[in-house]
Design a protein around this motif. Sequence first.
Motif, PDB file in Angstrom:
ATOM      1  N   PHE A 145     -11.164  -0.694   6.998  1.00  0.00           N
ATOM      2  CA  PHE A 145     -10.030  -0.635   6.069  1.00  0.00           C
ATOM      3  C   PHE A 145     -10.330  -1.318   4.741  1.00  0.00           C
ATOM      4  O   PHE A 145     -10.177  -0.713   3.686  1.00  0.00           O
ATOM      5  N   CYS A 146     -10.777  -2.594   4.803  1.00  0.00           N
ATOM      6  CA  CYS A 146     -11.010  -3.278   3.526  1.00  0.00           C
ATOM      7  C   CYS A 146     -11.946  -2.457   2.656  1.00  0.00           C
ATOM      8  O   CYS A 146     -11.631  -2.124   1.519  1.00  0.00           O
ATOM      9  N   LEU A 147     -13.109  -2.100   3.233  1.00  0.00           N
ATOM     10  CA  LEU A 147     -14.083  -1.369   2.424  1.00  0.00           C
ATOM     11  C   LEU A 147     -13.603   0.039   2.143  1.00  0.00           C
ATOM     12  O   LEU A 147     -13.730   0.554   1.037  1.00  0.00           O
ATOM     13  N   GLY A 148     -12.996   0.663   3.153  1.00  0.00           N
ATOM     14  CA  GLY A 148     -12.613   2.052   2.982  1.00  0.00           C
ATOM     15  C   GLY A 148     -11.519   2.224   1.953  1.00  0.00           C
ATOM     16  O   GLY A 148     -11.569   3.114   1.112  1.00  0.00           O
ATOM     17  N   LEU A 149     -10.535   1.313   2.006  1.00  0.00           N
ATOM     18  CA  LEU A 149      -9.363   1.500   1.148  1.00  0.00           C
ATOM     19  C   LEU A 149      -9.579   0.909  -0.240  1.00  0.00           C
ATOM     20  O   LEU A 149      -9.103   1.440  -1.231  1.00  0.00           O
ATOM     21  N   PHE A 150     -10.257  -0.221  -0.288  1.00  0.00           N
ATOM     22  CA  PHE A 150     -10.331  -0.939  -1.569  1.00  0.00           C
ATOM     23  C   PHE A 150     -11.773  -1.180  -1.985  1.00  0.00           C
ATOM     24  O   PHE A 150     -12.239  -2.318  -2.021  1.00  0.00           O
ATOM     25  N   GLY A 201      -9.525  11.874  -6.850  1.00  0.00           N
ATOM     26  CA  GLY A 201      -9.102  11.233  -8.083  1.00  0.00           C
ATOM     27  C   GLY A 201      -7.598  11.244  -8.282  1.00  0.00           C
ATOM     28  O   GLY A 201      -7.108  10.949  -9.356  1.00  0.00           O
ATOM     29  N   GLU A 202      -6.850  11.614  -7.223  1.00  0.00           N
ATOM     30  CA  GLU A 202      -5.393  11.620  -7.385  1.00  0.00           C
ATOM     31  C   GLU A 202      -4.820  10.217  -7.216  1.00  0.00           C
ATOM     32  O   GLU A 202      -3.675   9.951  -7.565  1.00  0.00           O
ATOM     33  N   LEU A 203      -5.634   9.334  -6.614  1.00  0.00           N
ATOM     34  CA  LEU A 203      -5.101   8.021  -6.261  1.00  0.00           C
ATOM     35  C   LEU A 203      -5.972   6.927  -6.867  1.00  0.00           C
ATOM     36  O   LEU A 203      -7.200   6.963  -6.753  1.00  0.00           O
ATOM     37  N   ASP A 204      -5.331   6.034  -7.568  1.00  0.00           N
ATOM     38  CA  ASP A 204      -6.064   4.894  -8.106  1.00  0.00           C
ATOM     39  C   ASP A 204      -5.108   3.729  -8.215  1.00  0.00           C
ATOM     40  O   ASP A 204      -4.170   3.735  -8.998  1.00  0.00           O
ATOM     41  N   PHE A 205      -5.333   2.743  -7.354  1.00  0.00           N
ATOM     42  CA  PHE A 205      -4.356   1.643  -7.290  1.00  0.00           C
ATOM     43  C   PHE A 205      -4.328   0.863  -8.590  1.00  0.00           C
ATOM     44  O   PHE A 205      -3.334   0.253  -8.939  1.00  0.00           O
ATOM     45  N   GLY A 206      -5.422   0.858  -9.294  1.00  0.00           N
ATOM     46  CA  GLY A 206      -5.485  -0.025 -10.457  1.00  0.00           C
ATOM     47  C   GLY A 206      -5.989  -1.383 -10.003  1.00  0.00           C
ATOM     48  O   GLY A 206      -5.646  -1.868  -8.913  1.00  0.00           O
ATOM     49  N   THR A 207      -6.801  -1.982 -10.836  1.00  0.00           N
ATOM     50  CA  THR A 207      -7.538  -3.182 -10.425  1.00  0.00           C
ATOM     51  C   THR A 207      -6.639  -4.237  -9.806  1.00  0.00           C
ATOM     52  O   THR A 207      -6.846  -4.664  -8.671  1.00  0.00           O
ATOM     53  N   GLY A 208      -5.605  -4.624 -10.566  1.00  0.00           N
ATOM     54  CA  GLY A 208      -4.786  -5.746 -10.096  1.00  0.00           C
ATOM     55  C   GLY A 208      -4.230  -5.481  -8.711  1.00  0.00           C
ATOM     56  O   GLY A 208      -4.495  -6.215  -7.754  1.00  0.00           O
ATOM     57  N   THR A 209      -3.499  -4.377  -8.573  1.00  0.00           N
ATOM     58  CA  THR A 209      -2.874  -4.061  -7.293  1.00  0.00           C
ATOM     59  C   THR A 209      -3.918  -4.040  -6.198  1.00  0.00           C
ATOM     60  O   THR A 209      -3.768  -4.677  -5.159  1.00  0.00           O
ATOM     61  N   GLU A 210      -5.010  -3.323  -6.478  1.00  0.00           N
ATOM     62  CA  GLU A 210      -6.007  -3.150  -5.425  1.00  0.00           C
ATOM     63  C   GLU A 210      -6.486  -4.507  -4.930  1.00  0.00           C
ATOM     64  O   GLU A 210      -6.601  -4.749  -3.739  1.00  0.00           O
ATOM     65  N   ARG A 211      -6.697  -5.437  -5.871  1.00  0.00           N
ATOM     66  CA  ARG A 211      -7.205  -6.741  -5.429  1.00  0.00           C
ATOM     67  C   ARG A 211      -6.180  -7.454  -4.578  1.00  0.00           C
ATOM     68  O   ARG A 211      -6.500  -8.019  -3.528  1.00  0.00           O
ATOM     69  N   TRP A 212      -4.923  -7.398  -4.982  1.00  0.00           N
ATOM     70  CA  TRP A 212      -3.890  -8.067  -4.176  1.00  0.00           C
ATOM     71  C   TRP A 212      -3.848  -7.470  -2.779  1.00  0.00           C
ATOM     72  O   TRP A 212      -3.867  -8.187  -1.774  1.00  0.00           O
ATOM     73  N   LEU A 213      -3.831  -6.132  -2.741  1.00  0.00           N
ATOM     74  CA  LEU A 213      -3.760  -5.481  -1.428  1.00  0.00           C
ATOM     75  C   LEU A 213      -4.967  -5.887  -0.595  1.00  0.00           C
ATOM     76  O   LEU A 213      -4.850  -6.260   0.574  1.00  0.00           O
ATOM     77  N   PHE A 214      -6.144  -5.843  -1.229  1.00  0.00           N
ATOM     78  CA  PHE A 214      -7.359  -6.222  -0.503  1.00  0.00           C
ATOM     79  C   PHE A 214      -7.188  -7.616   0.100  1.00  0.00           C
ATOM     80  O   PHE A 214      -7.435  -7.834   1.289  1.00  0.00           O
ATOM     81  N   LEU A 249       0.843  -1.203   0.000  1.00  0.00           N
ATOM     82  CA  LEU A 249       0.000   0.000   0.000  1.00  0.00           C
ATOM     83  C   LEU A 249       0.869   1.240   0.000  1.00  0.00           C
ATOM     84  O   LEU A 249       0.692   2.162  -0.798  1.00  0.00           O
ATOM     85  N   TYR A 250       1.888   1.231   0.858  1.00  0.00           N
ATOM     86  CA  TYR A 250       2.758   2.402   0.950  1.00  0.00           C
ATOM     87  C   TYR A 250       3.407   2.668  -0.402  1.00  0.00           C
ATOM     88  O   TYR A 250       3.380   3.789  -0.920  1.00  0.00           O
ATOM     89  N   VAL A 251       3.940   1.598  -0.981  1.00  0.00           N
ATOM     90  CA  VAL A 251       4.604   1.777  -2.283  1.00  0.00           C
ATOM     91  C   VAL A 251       3.624   2.365  -3.282  1.00  0.00           C
ATOM     92  O   VAL A 251       3.906   3.335  -3.984  1.00  0.00           O
ATOM     93  N   ALA A 252       2.405   1.786  -3.279  1.00  0.00           N
ATOM     94  CA  ALA A 252       1.407   2.244  -4.255  1.00  0.00           C
ATOM     95  C   ALA A 252       1.127   3.729  -4.051  1.00  0.00           C
ATOM     96  O   ALA A 252       1.115   4.515  -5.005  1.00  0.00           O
ATOM     97  N   THR A 253       0.943   4.118  -2.774  1.00  0.00           N
ATOM     98  CA  THR A 253       0.661   5.542  -2.549  1.00  0.00           C
ATOM     99  C   THR A 253       1.885   6.371  -2.909  1.00  0.00           C
ATOM    100  O   THR A 253       1.764   7.442  -3.499  1.00  0.00           O
ATOM    101  N   ALA A 254       3.058   5.854  -2.560  1.00  0.00           N
ATOM    102  CA  ALA A 254       4.274   6.626  -2.838  1.00  0.00           C
ATOM    103  C   ALA A 254       4.403   6.886  -4.326  1.00  0.00           C
ATOM    104  O   ALA A 254       4.868   7.932  -4.754  1.00  0.00           O
TER     105      ALA A 254
END
Lengths: 549, 533, 99, 628
Positions: free
Chosen positions: A309-314, A246-259, A221-226
Motif C-alpha cells: 500500500f505505502c509504495l503502491g499508493l504513494f 494520469g486521472e489521479l494525482d493527490f498532489g504532494t502535500g496530501t500524498e505525504r500526509w496520507l503516506f 484517501l477516499y475524499v481525495a479519490t472522490a
Amino acid sequence: MSFPLLTATALTPAVGAVVTAAVPAARRTAAKWLALLFSLATVVLAAAVLLRFDTGEGADRFQLTESRAWIADFGVRYELGVDGIGVAMIALTALLIPFLIGAGWNDADPPSSPANGQEGPKDDEAPATRRWRPTQGFFALILMVEAMVILSFAATDIFLFYIFFEAMLIPMYFLIGGFGDRAGEQDSEEGQARQRSYAAVKFLLYNLVGGLVMLAAVIGLYVATADQLPEGTFSLQAILDARAAGELDFGTGTERWLFLGFFVAFAIKAPLWPLHTWLPNAMGESTAPVAVLITAVVDKVGTFAMLRFCLGLFPEASDWATPVVITLALVSIIYGALLALGQRDMKRLIAYASISHFGFIVLGIFAMTSQGQGGATLYMINHGVATAALMLVAGFLIARRGSRLISDYGGVQKTAPVLAGTFLIGGLATLSLPGLGPFVSEFLVLVGTFSRYKAAGIVACAGIVLAALYVLILYQRTMTGPLKPGLEKLPDLKVRELTVVVPLIALLIFLGVYPKPLTDIVDPAVEHTLSDVQKTDPEPETPAVEAAP
Amino acid sequence: MNDLQAPDIEWVALSPSLIVFGAAILGVLIEAFLPRKQRYYAEVAVSTLALAGAFAAVVGLAASGHGTDDAQVAGMGALAVDGPALFLQGVLCLVGLVSVLLFAERRLEPALHGASVDSFAAAPAAVPGGPAEREAEKAGWTTTEIFPLLLFAVGGMLLFPAANDLLVLFIALEVLSLPLYLLCALARRRRLLSQEAAVKYFLLGAFASAFLLFGVALLYGYAGTVSYAGIADVVSGEPGAIEPGLAGTMGNDALLLIGGAMLVMGLLFKVGAVPFHMWTPDVYQGAPTPVTGFMAAATKVAAFGALLRLLYVVLPGLRWDWEPVLWGVTIASMVGGAVVAITQTDVKRLLAYSSIAHAGFILAGVVAVTEDGVSSVLFYLGAYSFVTLGAFAVVTLVRDSGGEATHLSKWAGLGRRSPLLASVFALFLLAFAGIPLTSGFAGKFAVFRAAADSGAMGLVVVGVLASAIAAFFYIRVIVLMFFSEPKADGPSVVIPSPLTSTVVGLAAVVTIVLGVAPQFFLDLAGQAGVFVH
Amino acid sequence: MSPENYLYLSALLFTLGAAGVLLRRNAIVVFMCVELMLNAANLALVTFSRMHGNLDGQILAFFVMVVAAAEVVVGLAIIVTVYRSRHSASVDDASLMKL
Amino acid sequence: MIGLLVGAPLLGAAVLLVGGRYLERVGHWVATALAAVSLVLAATLFFDMLGRDGEDRALHQHLFSWIPVADFQADVAFRLDQLSMTFVLLITSVGTLIHLYSIGYMEHDPRRRRFFAYLNLFLAAMLLLVLADNYLLLYVGWEGVGLASFLLIGFWQHKPSAATAAKKAFVVNRVGDVGLAIAVMLMFTTFGSFAFEPVLAGANETSEGTLTAIGLMLLLAACGKSAQVPLQSWLGDAMEGPTPVSALIHAATMVTAGVYLITRSGAIFNGAPDAQTVVIVVGAVTLLFGAIVGCAKDDIKKALAGSTMSQIGYMMLATGLGPVGYVFAIMHLVTHGFFKAGLFLGAGSVMHGMNDEVDMRRYGGLRKYMPITFVTFGLAYLAIIGFPYLSGYFSKDEIIYAGFSKGGAEGWLLGGVMLLGAALTAYYMTRIMLLTFFGEKRWQPDAQGHEPHPHESPLSMTIPMMVLAVGSVGAGFFFDQGETFVHWLEPVTGLGHGDSPVSHGMVALAATGVMLLGVAGAWWQYGRRPVEAVAPSGRWITRAARRDLLQDDFNHAVLVRPGNYLTRGLVYLDHKLVDGVVNGTAASFGGLSGRLRRVQNGFARTYAVSMFGGAAVLVAATLLMRAV
C-alpha cells in the motif's frame, strides 16, 4: 465467477474458530484436534492457491481475484486477489498455524487440569467458572487470527484490508492477555496476570492508535479519490490504474500526509524503532506459540502492507520518506540487536532480535531494488519460520523449567541434547547462517540496499555480527557449561514437540538451499511494485564480459 | 365576524405520534380503572401494541414515499413528515418497544412476599424504608404508571425531530422531558440516588428549557413567525420583501444570533454535549437502569433529530456563524468525554461519559452540512441507540445482594463466571470503541467521512485521537472482565426472563449486522437525508 | 412608550431568574426562579407579538403557561419526595453522586 | 562427480546427526569411510586432470540455479582447476588421516558419533569453499567451516572455557565474513555478477579504487579466517577443541582458506597495489606476532597455534607479493599442511599419553616412552624449521627469496623480517622439542592423584602420524623437482619473476644459518640445564607474549567493556525513555482525567453555572463570529 478459493481459504479457519469455540468445556482434547484439523484444511487450500497461482510471463498481477459488492455507500467492495507476495505470505501463515497449534497443545489447559500442575480455581469452586473454557478459546482465537490475517493478505480493497488489519487486534489481544506461560519474573499468579494484561493493553493501544491514524488517512484517501474520480474508491487496482492513466494525482502535500497516516500504522505493527516497545512485552508475556503468532504472522501484515500500500499508493511520498525510513530501519537493526544482547529474559531477547530483523525487512523494502524487495519478502517468510523454530523450542524449554530467565539455565545440552540441537539450529537460522533460509533473504536485502545506498548497506552489516553475538551468547549461557541446579531431570523433546520442530528445520534448510521456487513466485510482484514507484535497479559500473561456461 | 374554519390535519401523516399518545392516555385510564393485578399485563400489552403500531405506521408512511418524494409538512406547518423525521421516528419506536421489554422485566429482583417485582419503586412517593413503603411492598404494589410515562415520553420524542415550528419544538421538548424526570425518581433500590438524579435532571432540564424558550422568543421577535420555513426565509431573504408591513420590526440580527444560540444550547443540553453535559453522569447513575438505557438511547436520537432540523432548515444561512462554535463544542465533547471517562469506577457513569464522547462524534457529522452528514448522523444514531440499550440491559443483569453491582471492581473476572454475557458486553464495548465489524465502526466511519468530505479534516483527526483515548477505558473494562481473577464475593449474573434476553440478543444482532452488512440501513439513511422545507 | 422597554424588562427578569437559579440553595426557590425565566420569555413573546402585530407570540405564551403548570406538577412532586426522604429541600444536600 | 566430492561427507554428517543413537557403534567408521570416498574421488579426478594439458584442465559443473532475483544470479556451480584440485587433495588426504586418527583419540568419548558428524560437516564445507565457482557459494563454505569449527572447538561444551572459545572463534570470524559479504556486494554492484570468471576477467577494466576496496574487504575476510592480525585472537583459544580438530582445522586446512581466497582473487589484487601492500604488512606483522607468542607459551598446543599463525603469515606475505608469490604461498600451504598436522597429531598423541596434560613444563624425556610419536614429531619439526631438503626448507626459502625479489629497501626489509621469523621458528620449535621429549621427566600426579603413565598411542593414531611425517619430509622435495608445482599451478595463478638482489643459494644459506641460530638459542635456554616445572615469571616481553601480546586485554578494553556499557545503557534508555514517553502519555491523560473529574462535584448549581457559562460563550462566540 470461479470457485472463490481465497475466500474459502480464509473462511475455513473462521469456521474452525466457531466450531472449536462451541466445543463443551469437558471435551478439551476434541477441541484441540478440531482446531488442528481445520488448520490443516487451510494448509491444503493455501497449497491450492499456491498451485493455481500463475507465475508465467504476462500473468496478471493480481490473480484468483474475487469482487463482490459490499458497502456501496462507503465505496467499499469485497475485493480479494493475490500477487506473488500475497501468495507467499498466505502460504506462510497457513503453514505455520498447525505447528503453533501443535506447540501450544497444552498451553491453554485450565490451571487446575493435570496437564500442568499449577494451582488455580479448584473444582469445588468450579460452579463459578464452570463455563470458562480457556482451551477452546485459545485455539478458536488462533484460528480467528489466522482467518483475519489471510484476509488482510488477500484484500485488494484498502478499506477491506483496514477492517481486518484492525479487527485482528481483538483476538490477538485476548490471546496475549488471556494466556501466559506462567513463567514471569513475578512468582505470584496475580503479578503475572497484571503483567500480562499490561502487555495486552499496551499491544492493543499501540496498534489501535496506529490503526486510527490510518483510519483518518483512509478517509482522507477516499475524499481525495472522490474529488478527482467519478466516485470515491478504495480499490487498489482502480487507484493504480487511475494514476497510471494520469486521472489521479493527490498532489504532494496530501500524498505525504496520507503516506504518513498509513506508514505510522504499519511501522507500529512492524514494529519499527521507536514504536517497538510493545513487542517485547507482548512476546515476553504470552505463550511461545502466541509470541510466534505475533512476530511471525501478525506483524508481517505491517511490512507486507508497506510493500503493497505505502509504495503502491504513494510512490512519490515513499520516495520522499525513504531517507528517514532507511535511517529508522538501520537504527532498528542495530538497536534491536544491542538490546537483545542486554536481555535477561529469553523471550524478550528473541523479541528484540525480531525488531532487528524487521529493521532488515523495512530496509529491503525501501531500498527500492528488486533484490531489496524480493529479499524483504523472502525475509518475511524466513524470519517467520526461523523465529518459530527458535521461539517454540525456547517455549518448550521454559515450560519445562518454569522460568524465562536465561540465568536459570545452563548445560541443558547434557540432559536434553536434541532440544539443545534444535535450539542451536533455530539460533543459527536467526543469525542467518548460509545454507539456512534467512541467509538468502538477508543477503539479498543487503545487496539490494548496498547497490543503491552503500553506506546503509555497510552499517546494516554490523547487524550480522551482533546477531552472531546475541544468538551464541544465548546458546552458550543456556545450553553449555556445567548443569544448573534444577535441570538435572530436564526431559528431552517429546514426540509431539519433535513433530513440531523438525519440519520447521527441514523447511529452513530447503529455503536455504533451493529458494528458487519462492523467488520465482515473488519476483514478478516485486517488479510490479518497483514499476509502481517508477524505480529500476542501478546498473553495474562495468558490466563484466559474460564468460562462456 | 367570520366563523373560524377548522384546521385541516393530515391524520394519516401524523398517525405514529397520535397512536402513541392515544395509547398513553389509554394507559392512564387503565391505571385509573383496572384492578392492580391486571394493570401490569394490560399496560405492557397496550404499550407494546401501540409502539408496534406506530412503527408499522412509520414504515407505511415511508413505504408510501412520504420519506422521499412527497415529503410534506403536516398539521398546518407544525410538523414535518420527511425522511429524517420518519427514520428517527422509526428508530424511536423500536427503542421504545425494546425499552418496554426492559421496563417489564420482573425476574431480576428477588420476589417480595411471593410477588415478583420489577426494578421500580413500589410506592415512589413514600419515604424510602418508611412504613408506607413497607406497606406497599407487602401489598405487592408495583408502579405500573411507568408505561404511560414511557409512552408520553416516546410521543414527545416522536414529535421532537418532526417539529417544524418553534412552538411544537418547545412543547415536544417538555412532553418528552417531564415523564423522564419522573421516571428517574422511581428506582426500587438506592432511592436516594434515584431521587437526587430526578431533582438534578429536573432543575437543570427546566433551566435549559427556559433558555430554549427565551431563544424561541427572540427568534420569534426576529422573524415575526415561529414556523421554520418562515424564519428560514427571513434569514436567507430580505425581510421587507416577505412582509413589507413588518419590515421595521423584523430582521434584527442580534435577536437572531442570540436566539439561535440559546435554542441550540437548549438542544445541546438534551444531547449532553460539553459544556451542557454535567447532568448526564449523575442522572445516568441514579436513574433506574432500564430508564437510563431508554434515556441514553432515545433522548439522543430525538434531540439530535431536532438539532439537525434546526440547523439544516432554519439556520443554514447562518452556517458561518454557528459552525465554529459547534466545532468547539464537538471537540470539547469528544475529548472531554473520553478523557474523564478514563478514571471512572462505575459502569453507569462510565457509559454516561462515553455517551458524552459519542455526542461529540455525532456532532462531527452534524457540522458537515451535507446530505451525507445527515444520513451518516441518522445511521450513527440508529446504531448507537441499540448498542446503548444492550449495554444497559447487561448492566441490569449483573447483581449482588445490594441490587445491581455497578462498581467496576465487582465486574472483575466476570468473563470466567459467565463468558457468554461478558462476551456480549465486550462486543458492545468494542462497538462503542468503533472496532471494525461492529456497528460502531460503520457509524464512526460514516460520520468522519462526511466531516472530512465537507473539509473538516481537522475534526476527523481530533475525533480519531479521541476515540483512541476512548478505546483505552473500554479496553479497561474488558481487561477487568476477562484477565483478572474473579472475586470470591463477586456479583452473580441472574438469569433474566425472555424479555431482557431478547433485548440483549437483539442489540447484539443489530450491532453485528450493522457492522458486517450495513449497506441496507445506509441506503435507508441515505434516502432519508433530505429535509422538507 | 415604545415596546422595546418591555423587552429590556423581560431580559432583566430572565437574568434575575438565571442568577437565582445559580445562587439560591432551596430547590423550591430555584424552581421558582426557573418559572421566572419562563415568564420573562412570555413577556418577550407577548411584546414581540404586539410589535409584529400577529398573534403567534400570544398563542405561544398561552402554551408556555400550560407547560409551566405541568412542570410545576412534576417538579413539586419530585422536590417534595426528596424533601420527605431527606428532610431538606437544599439543592446542595443532594450531592451523593459526584466525580 | 565434483558434486559427489562435497556430497559424500555432507551425507555422512546428515546421517550421523539424524541417525542418532543407532549409529553409536559404527558412526565413526561411516564417517571415515565417506571421507575416504571423497579422497578416492579426488584422486581419480586428479589423474583425470593430469591426463589433460595445462590450459583446459579446469572443470566446471553447474548443479542448479540457487538465488535468481533479477540481475542477481547466484548458482550452485563448481569449478575444479589446479588450484582447487591442490586444496581438494590436501583436504581429503589430511582429512581422511585425521578421521582415522580420531577413531583412536576419541575412543572413550561418549559423544564420538557427533564428533565425527561435525568432522564430516567440516570436510563438506571446506570442499565447498574451495570448489565454489562464485564468491557467494564460496561464502557459504566460508561460513560453513566457521560453523564446523564452532561446533568442534566447543565440542567439550561442559567446559565453559571451550564454549567461550567456540563463541569467540565464530564471532571474530563473523567480523571477517562481513568483509567477504561486502566484497561480494561490491562485486555485484561493480560487475553485476560475482562468479569468478566475469569478476576476474572484468577486474582489469575497473577503476583501481574499486579494486582496492574489494581487495581490502577480501583481506579482512582472510584475516578473520586465517587468524591474521588484527583478527588473530581466536586461534589460541580455539585449542580448547580436541586435538585432531586443531590439527585438521586450525593447522592444515581451514585457517589457510584466507590464503586460498587471496590467491583465487589474484586478478583483483594485481590491479590494486595498495591492497597488496596491506596484505604484505598484515602478513609480516602476523608472522612475527605468531612467532613471538609461540616462543612464550608453555601450553604445547598454544605454542603450535602461534607457530601456525606465523607460518600463515608467511603465506599471506607471499600472496601479497603478487604472481611472484602465489605459487609458493600455496606450496608452503601444502607442506605446512603436512608437517603442522603431523606436529599437532604428535602433540595429541603426547597428551593422550599424559592424561590430557598440555603444559610442556610437565612433560620431559618422553622420547623413551613414545618413540613413534617422537620420531614422527621430530621429522615434522625438522621440516618446519626448514632443515635442508625437507619440505619446509623448499617452500619457506622460496617465499623468502620472493620477498627479497620485491626489490629495493622493501625487499631487504621483507627478507630480513622473514629471516628473523625463520630464526624464531627454529627457536620455539626446538623449545617445544626439548621441553617435550628431552630432559628429565617433570610430571606429577594430578588433582585426583593419578600418576600419568605415558604410553605410545594405538595404531589408528600412529599410522596417520607416520604418513604425515613422510609427507613433511618428501613433499617439498617432490614439488621442487623440476618445479613441478610451479608448472602445475601456473595456468591458474600466473607466475612472475622479480629480480632479487640476492641469489637462491644465498637465501638458502642465510635461512639455514638463522635456523641454526634459533636452535642454538633454544638449546642454550632449555637444553643445557633442567627446566623448572613451573614457569618463571620472566621479563615483561615474555609475560606479554604469554598473554598473546595482550591482544585479549586490548579487545576487552576497546570492544567488550564499552559494548557492555552501551547495551546496559540502551536497555535502561529503552525502558525509561522510549517506553517512558508512552507510559508517560498514558499517565498524563490519567492525571488530566482525574483533575477534570473534580469539576463534577455533585452540586446541581455548579452544573447550572457551567451551562450558563456555556450559553454565554455560545452567544458571545456567535456574535463575535458576526463581528469579525
